[in-house]
Design a protein around this motif. Structure first.
Motif, PDB file in Angstrom:
ATOM      1  N   ARG A 167      33.183  -8.009 -36.987  1.00  0.00           N
ATOM      2  CA  ARG A 167      34.517  -8.356 -37.509  1.00  0.00           C
ATOM      3  C   ARG A 167      34.655  -9.862 -37.666  1.00  0.00           C
ATOM      4  O   ARG A 167      35.187 -10.347 -38.651  1.00  0.00           O
ATOM      5  CB  ARG A 167      35.622  -7.819 -36.595  1.00  0.00           C
ATOM      6  N   TYR A 168      34.179 -10.610 -36.692  1.00  0.00           N
ATOM      7  CA  TYR A 168      34.247 -12.070 -36.758  1.00  0.00           C
ATOM      8  C   TYR A 168      33.529 -12.576 -38.008  1.00  0.00           C
ATOM      9  O   TYR A 168      34.066 -13.368 -38.772  1.00  0.00           O
ATOM     10  CB  TYR A 168      33.630 -12.674 -35.492  1.00  0.00           C
ATOM     11  N   SER A 169      32.313 -12.124 -38.200  1.00  0.00           N
ATOM     12  CA  SER A 169      31.561 -12.623 -39.351  1.00  0.00           C
ATOM     13  C   SER A 169      32.156 -12.145 -40.668  1.00  0.00           C
ATOM     14  O   SER A 169      32.140 -12.868 -41.641  1.00  0.00           O
ATOM     15  CB  SER A 169      30.094 -12.335 -39.198  1.00  0.00           C
ATOM     16  N   TYR A 170      32.751 -10.948 -40.688  1.00  0.00           N
ATOM     17  CA  TYR A 170      33.435 -10.462 -41.891  1.00  0.00           C
ATOM     18  C   TYR A 170      34.598 -11.393 -42.256  1.00  0.00           C
ATOM     19  O   TYR A 170      34.774 -11.770 -43.417  1.00  0.00           O
ATOM     20  CB  TYR A 170      33.943  -9.037 -41.661  1.00  0.00           C
ATOM     21  N   LEU A 171      35.390 -11.761 -41.267  1.00  0.00           N
ATOM     22  CA  LEU A 171      36.548 -12.620 -41.524  1.00  0.00           C
ATOM     23  C   LEU A 171      36.132 -14.021 -41.960  1.00  0.00           C
ATOM     24  O   LEU A 171      36.765 -14.626 -42.821  1.00  0.00           O
ATOM     25  CB  LEU A 171      37.445 -12.692 -40.285  1.00  0.00           C
ATOM     26  N   LEU A 172      35.059 -14.552 -41.383  1.00  0.00           N
ATOM     27  CA  LEU A 172      34.631 -15.894 -41.760  1.00  0.00           C
ATOM     28  C   LEU A 172      33.912 -15.919 -43.102  1.00  0.00           C
ATOM     29  O   LEU A 172      34.077 -16.863 -43.869  1.00  0.00           O
ATOM     30  CB  LEU A 172      33.744 -16.507 -40.678  1.00  0.00           C
ATOM     31  N   ASN A 173      33.115 -14.906 -43.380  1.00  0.00           N
ATOM     32  CA  ASN A 173      32.395 -14.894 -44.651  1.00  0.00           C
ATOM     33  C   ASN A 173      33.338 -14.750 -45.838  1.00  0.00           C
ATOM     34  O   ASN A 173      32.964 -15.066 -46.954  1.00  0.00           O
ATOM     35  CB  ASN A 173      31.336 -13.791 -44.671  1.00  0.00           C
ATOM     36  N   GLY A 174      34.555 -14.296 -45.589  1.00  0.00           N
ATOM     37  CA  GLY A 174      35.543 -14.208 -46.661  1.00  0.00           C
ATOM     38  C   GLY A 174      36.314 -15.498 -46.846  1.00  0.00           C
ATOM     39  O   GLY A 174      37.212 -15.591 -47.674  1.00  0.00           O
ATOM     40  N   HIS A 175      35.975 -16.544 -46.079  1.00  0.00           N
ATOM     41  CA  HIS A 175      36.700 -17.817 -46.150  1.00  0.00           C
ATOM     42  C   HIS A 175      35.683 -18.956 -46.183  1.00  0.00           C
ATOM     43  O   HIS A 175      35.300 -19.500 -45.160  1.00  0.00           O
ATOM     44  CB  HIS A 175      37.621 -17.939 -44.923  1.00  0.00           C
ATOM     45  N   ILE A 176      35.232 -19.292 -47.387  1.00  0.00           N
ATOM     46  CA  ILE A 176      34.203 -20.309 -47.564  1.00  0.00           C
ATOM     47  C   ILE A 176      34.859 -21.597 -48.057  1.00  0.00           C
ATOM     48  O   ILE A 176      35.626 -21.589 -49.018  1.00  0.00           O
ATOM     49  CB  ILE A 176      33.133 -19.857 -48.588  1.00  0.00           C
ATOM     50  N   ALA A 177      34.548 -22.703 -47.388  1.00  0.00           N
ATOM     51  CA  ALA A 177      35.038 -24.025 -47.803  1.00  0.00           C
ATOM     52  C   ALA A 177      33.867 -24.990 -47.724  1.00  0.00           C
ATOM     53  O   ALA A 177      33.179 -25.046 -46.702  1.00  0.00           O
ATOM     54  CB  ALA A 177      36.177 -24.480 -46.912  1.00  0.00           C
ATOM     55  N   SER A 178      33.630 -25.729 -48.777  1.00  0.00           N
ATOM     56  CA  SER A 178      32.502 -26.675 -48.836  1.00  0.00           C
ATOM     57  C   SER A 178      31.187 -25.991 -48.488  1.00  0.00           C
ATOM     58  O   SER A 178      30.375 -26.509 -47.730  1.00  0.00           O
ATOM     59  CB  SER A 178      32.736 -27.864 -47.900  1.00  0.00           C
ATOM     60  N   SER A 179      31.005 -24.786 -49.012  1.00  0.00           N
ATOM     61  CA  SER A 179      29.788 -23.988 -48.824  1.00  0.00           C
ATOM     62  C   SER A 179      29.555 -23.558 -47.375  1.00  0.00           C
ATOM     63  O   SER A 179      28.445 -23.220 -47.000  1.00  0.00           O
ATOM     64  CB  SER A 179      28.563 -24.741 -49.326  1.00  0.00           C
ATOM     65  N   LYS A 180      30.589 -23.612 -46.542  1.00  0.00           N
ATOM     66  CA  LYS A 180      30.456 -23.181 -45.148  1.00  0.00           C
ATOM     67  C   LYS A 180      31.535 -22.158 -44.834  1.00  0.00           C
ATOM     68  O   LYS A 180      32.659 -22.254 -45.297  1.00  0.00           O
ATOM     69  CB  LYS A 180      30.607 -24.372 -44.200  1.00  0.00           C
ATOM     70  N   ALA A 181      31.165 -21.182 -44.000  1.00  0.00           N
ATOM     71  CA  ALA A 181      32.126 -20.178 -43.551  1.00  0.00           C
ATOM     72  C   ALA A 181      32.947 -20.788 -42.421  1.00  0.00           C
ATOM     73  O   ALA A 181      32.403 -21.148 -41.382  1.00  0.00           O
ATOM     74  CB  ALA A 181      31.399 -18.929 -43.076  1.00  0.00           C
ATOM     75  N   LEU A 182      34.250 -20.929 -42.649  1.00  0.00           N
ATOM     76  CA  LEU A 182      35.144 -21.514 -41.654  1.00  0.00           C
ATOM     77  C   LEU A 182      36.242 -20.527 -41.294  1.00  0.00           C
ATOM     78  O   LEU A 182      36.649 -19.717 -42.113  1.00  0.00           O
ATOM     79  CB  LEU A 182      35.773 -22.804 -42.193  1.00  0.00           C
ATOM     80  N   ALA A 183      36.736 -20.642 -40.071  1.00  0.00           N
ATOM     81  CA  ALA A 183      37.763 -19.724 -39.584  1.00  0.00           C
ATOM     82  C   ALA A 183      39.079 -19.937 -40.317  1.00  0.00           C
ATOM     83  O   ALA A 183      39.603 -21.044 -40.323  1.00  0.00           O
ATOM     84  CB  ALA A 183      37.961 -19.919 -38.092  1.00  0.00           C
ATOM     85  N   PRO A 184      39.617 -18.886 -40.927  1.00  0.00           N
ATOM     86  CA  PRO A 184      40.945 -18.998 -41.533  1.00  0.00           C
ATOM     87  C   PRO A 184      42.016 -18.950 -40.442  1.00  0.00           C
ATOM     88  O   PRO A 184      41.761 -18.492 -39.320  1.00  0.00           O
ATOM     89  CB  PRO A 184      41.018 -17.760 -42.435  1.00  0.00           C
TER      90      PRO A 184
END
Length: 189
Positions: free
Chosen positions: A52-69
């Motif tokens: 679940r953690y990686s699903y939520l982060l992979n849906g929020h990419i900023a500057s080519s990095k997955a960051l926590a929304p």
């Protein structure tokens, strides 16, 4: 008819059967401990290897990095505060994040670190906490990185003050828009 003599005085070593136990699934969030005897400060751990953690982060990419929304912080705080409040559920209580301040780099998708949430009750027997998110390497090293801090409260859904606040926000957003968001197929349930 004679059978051959077999000496059993020296037992044969039992064959070694390599059985690797299945690795337990990483938990999204888990309670670790209270840091004080009065149970006012609690520590929770988040495992970035959780699905679940990686699903939520992979849906929020900023500057080519997955960051926590921001929604990830809210969900983790909801789960942690509900766990600390006897009888509270998602159906009976709602979270109120009153402040949130970034103190360092945002939380990312680094499987080599655990994320720790520290919740400290503002007053005994209250449902209001000061909180912080920090990360630390899983193996070795004591380097702790502080990410974000804030204050949060947990209110009953039937609280009249909460109903008034929701009505104020509904007036700004519009009742029909609120309903459309809640009923959207794309909304997370």
């Amino acid at each position: 008819h004679w059978l051959p003599f077999i000496d059993k005085a020296t037992p044969e070593p039992a064959p070694v059967i390599s059985q690797s136990l299945p690795k337990p699934k990483p938990e999204f969030i888990s309670f670790l401990e209270f840091t004080d005897s009065s149970q006012q400060t609690a520590i929770f751990r988040v495992d970035p290897e959780n699905e679940r953690y990686s699903y939520l982060l992979n849906g929020h990419i900023a500057s080519s990095k997955a960051l926590a929304p921001a929604s990830l912080y809210v969900e983790l705080l909801s789960r942690a505060t509900l766990a600390l409040t006897e009888g509270a559920t998602f159906q009976t209580h709602v979270l109120n994040v009153s402040s949130m301040q970034m103190k360092g780099a945002p939380i990312g998708l680094d499987a080599k670190k655990y994320i720790y949430i520290r919740l400290t009750r503002i007053a005994p027997d209250s449902n209001n906490w000061e909180w912080e998110f920090a990360s630390k390497p899983k193996l070795g090293g004591n380097e702790v990185q502080l990410h974000v801090v804030g204050k949060v409260g947990l209110s009953r859904r039937d609280d009249p003050l909460l109903a008034e606040t929701i009505n104020q926000w509904s007036a700004l957003i519009g009742y029909k828009r609120c309903l459309s968001i809640l009923q959207s197929e794309e909304a997370e349930k």
